[in-house]
Design an enzyme around this catalytic site. Structure first.
Site, PDB file in Angstrom:
ATOM      1  N   SER A 227     -29.902  13.667  52.108  1.00  0.00           N
ATOM      2  CA  SER A 227     -29.278  14.711  51.309  1.00  0.00           C
ATOM      3  C   SER A 227     -28.399  15.603  52.191  1.00  0.00           C
ATOM      4  CB  SER A 227     -30.382  15.497  50.594  1.00  0.00           C
ATOM      5  OG  SER A 227     -29.864  16.317  49.592  1.00  0.00           O
ATOM      6  N   ASP A 452     -28.494   9.000  41.276  1.00  0.00           N
ATOM      7  CA  ASP A 452     -29.007  10.135  42.040  1.00  0.00           C
ATOM      8  C   ASP A 452     -28.468  11.417  41.404  1.00  0.00           C
ATOM      9  OD1 ASP A 452     -29.361  12.205  43.990  1.00  0.00           O
ATOM     10  OD2 ASP A 452     -29.499  10.688  45.562  1.00  0.00           O
ATOM     11  N   HIS A 480     -33.535  10.852  43.723  1.00  0.00           N
ATOM     12  CA  HIS A 480     -32.728  11.365  44.826  1.00  0.00           C
ATOM     13  C   HIS A 480     -33.209  10.779  46.143  1.00  0.00           C
ATOM     14  CE1 HIS A 480     -30.316  13.905  47.257  1.00  0.00           C
ATOM     15  NE2 HIS A 480     -31.248  14.784  47.557  1.00  0.00           N
TER      16      HIS A 480
END
Length: 510
Positions: A227, A452, A480
């Site tokens: 991320s 996602d 995610h």
């Protein structure tokens, strides 16, 4: 973080709206350090020069469940030593195999998630055994995060009020209250954290990672970022491309994104993820489906409107308004296996007038416990608002929310207006959107998940495409990020071969 997400990794926050990623926290036996260590031939030194002033690593000490901890002392301002230093919290777990390759630095994302906590609490659930045995696993809390000079702004009760504000104001009074809340937050950050605020941007965090590599005496960097951790990786590639041995970036953020592209992308990502959840709920006759009649999306919208008109009871002290409703549902969208059943249950309870489960999911999202909030929100805003330019007036955010509502009506307006926290931010932006090419780097593996919600797949495509040596692995699925122990072999196996033997995978989709 009630329903507490104890089997999930630390929060992986992507942008202003506090995005998070999930993985199982399965505890396994601790690896035993080998009394004799050698560096494998795959850790060949890469000639490089470093433009950062050095850091100073303290002696390692035992700290938690087989981990060691240390402190990396670095200049607060790389260009001005007179401004003093900052102490970065570092942890590691030593490799167990004699043919140790080196250190693998990891970051769970954010901005604002503690990498130290992430590694110490989730090592066996995230890293397959062959990675744990061959690498020292190392993490540090970036500036302003966790144990490293954490950015603090408001008290627990003040943050409760801040998050209870309507994230999609319906009239001028609510709009003024929302903007006033962001100004109060910014003023609190100045009052409590002024010294560190100008020095938490991602470019500087990447410089700290280079300092740590040098302090560990590693010939080249091995890195796994999730991320927002992919933004740290991209910033490192931008500054030190020839210092990399191997890098895996899962759930990437495209560094070319402007403020509005960032918010529009996440708006679409969350609405797509909600639609996927509701479709699955219909197919499986989930708990929410069994509670309502008619079209599920219409039922969801009706419930959201009901909460907007009249908050639900929560924990006896706090209620569930539109802010808690949105963040609570959003929290569950990060994990199909764990989060989707939570959403179904929480929405079914909310349909009956009970908001406790939604409030618990909201608290999980924000890392709020009985002891108060972790500093994930304050750090998240501090980093995001300095990493790229943001409009300083409210009108652009209001206009964006109006436009986004046409295509992403459930999450888009709130995500768009969340940028108002940067309109009030007192520290100027130091970064700007730009391509990262890293022509002199080795192959870089980028992983993208097609649905996602927090880091949309097109962002991973964008980063892999602009990198001179980017390789995209595509996972056709929900949630995610994807790489962790127990993930599909089509992701785990090529990442293992790449990290251990530097066998660059072919671009694949599975």
């Amino acid at each position: 973080m009630g329903v507490v997400r104890r089997n999930l990794i630390a929060r992986l926050v992507a942008v202003i709206v506090l995005s998070a990623a999930c993985a199982q926290d399965t505890k396994g036996p601790q690896a035993t350090p080998s009394p004799s260590r050698s560096v494998s031939p795959t850790a060949t030194a890469v000639p490089t020069t470093s433009a950062v002033s050095p850091g100073r690593l303290s002696a390692w000490r035992g700290c938690k469940d087989g981990f060691e901890c240390a402190t990396l002392t670095a200049p607060l301002d790389n260009a001005d030593p007179s401004k003093g230093t900052i102490a970065l919290a570092v942890t590691r777990h030593r490799a167990s195999a004699r043919n140790r390759i080196g250190s693998l630095l990891v970051n769970p994302g954010g901005p604002g998630a503690s990498a130290v906590e992430f590694l110490q609490d989730n090592m066996s659930g995230i890293f397959p055994a062959d990675i744990r045995s061959r690498f020292d696993l190392v993490a540090f809390d970036p500036r302003g995060v966790g144990q490293t000079a954490p950015v603090r702004c408001l008290s627990t009760s003040e943050l409760d009020r801040y998050f209870h504000l309507d994230p999609t104001p319906d009239d001028a009074a609510e709009q003024r209250a929302y903007e006033a809340g962001n100004k109060t937050l910014a003023a609190g950050c100045v009052a409590k954290s002024a010294r560190v605020l100008p020095y938490v941007n991602t470019m500087v965090v990447a410089q700290d990672m280079e300092r740590l590599r040098l302090a560990l005496k590693e010939p080249a960097l091995n890195y796994l970022g999730y991320s927002y951790g992919t933004a740290i990786g991209a910033a490192y590639l931008d500054q030190f491309p020839s210092s990399v041995r191997a890098m895996v970036l899962d759930g990437a953020i495209d560094p070319t994104l402007t403020w509005d592209q960032l918010l529009v992308g996440q708006s679409k990502g969350f609405d797509v993820a909600l639609a996927a959840f509701l479709k699955d709920c219909e197919r499986t006759s989930c708990e929410f489906r069994r509670t309502v009649r008619g079209d599920l999306l219409a039922a969801y919208d009706a419930l959201a409107a009901k909460v907007e008109r009249s908050p639900l009871p929560g924990d006896g002290r706090r209620t569930v308004g539109p802010g808690e409703f949105s963040l609570g549902v959003g929290d569950g969208l990060y994990s199909r296996d764990f989060g989707w059943p939570q959403i179904a249950s929480a929405l079914a309870r909310a349909q009956k007038g009970e908001g406790a489960e939604l409030l618990a999911m909201n608290d999980s999202y924000l890392q709020r416990t009985d002891k108060g909030y972790a500093n994930i929100t304050e750090a998240n805003i501090a980093v995001n608002c300095t990493d790229r330019p943001w409009p300083k007036q409210s009108a652009p955010y209001v206009a964006l929310a109006r436009d986004v509502a046409k295509t992403s009506p459930r999450f888009g307006p709130a995500i768009s207006l969340s940028g108002l926290s940067c309109a009030a931010w007192p520290v100027p932006a130091v970064g700007k959107p730009h391509k990262v090419v890293a022509a002199s780097s080795p192959p870089i593996v980028v992983i993208g998940t097609t649905r996602d919600p927090a880091t949309p797949y097109v962002w991973s495509q964008g980063l892999a495409r602009q990198l001179a040596n980017g390789i995209l692995l595509t996972y056709d699925g929900d949630g995610h990020t994807v790489y962790r122990a127990g993930a599909p072999d089509c992701i785990v196996d090529p990442v293992r071969d790449y990290l251990i033997s530097l066998a660059a995978p072919e671009p694949t989709r599975c």
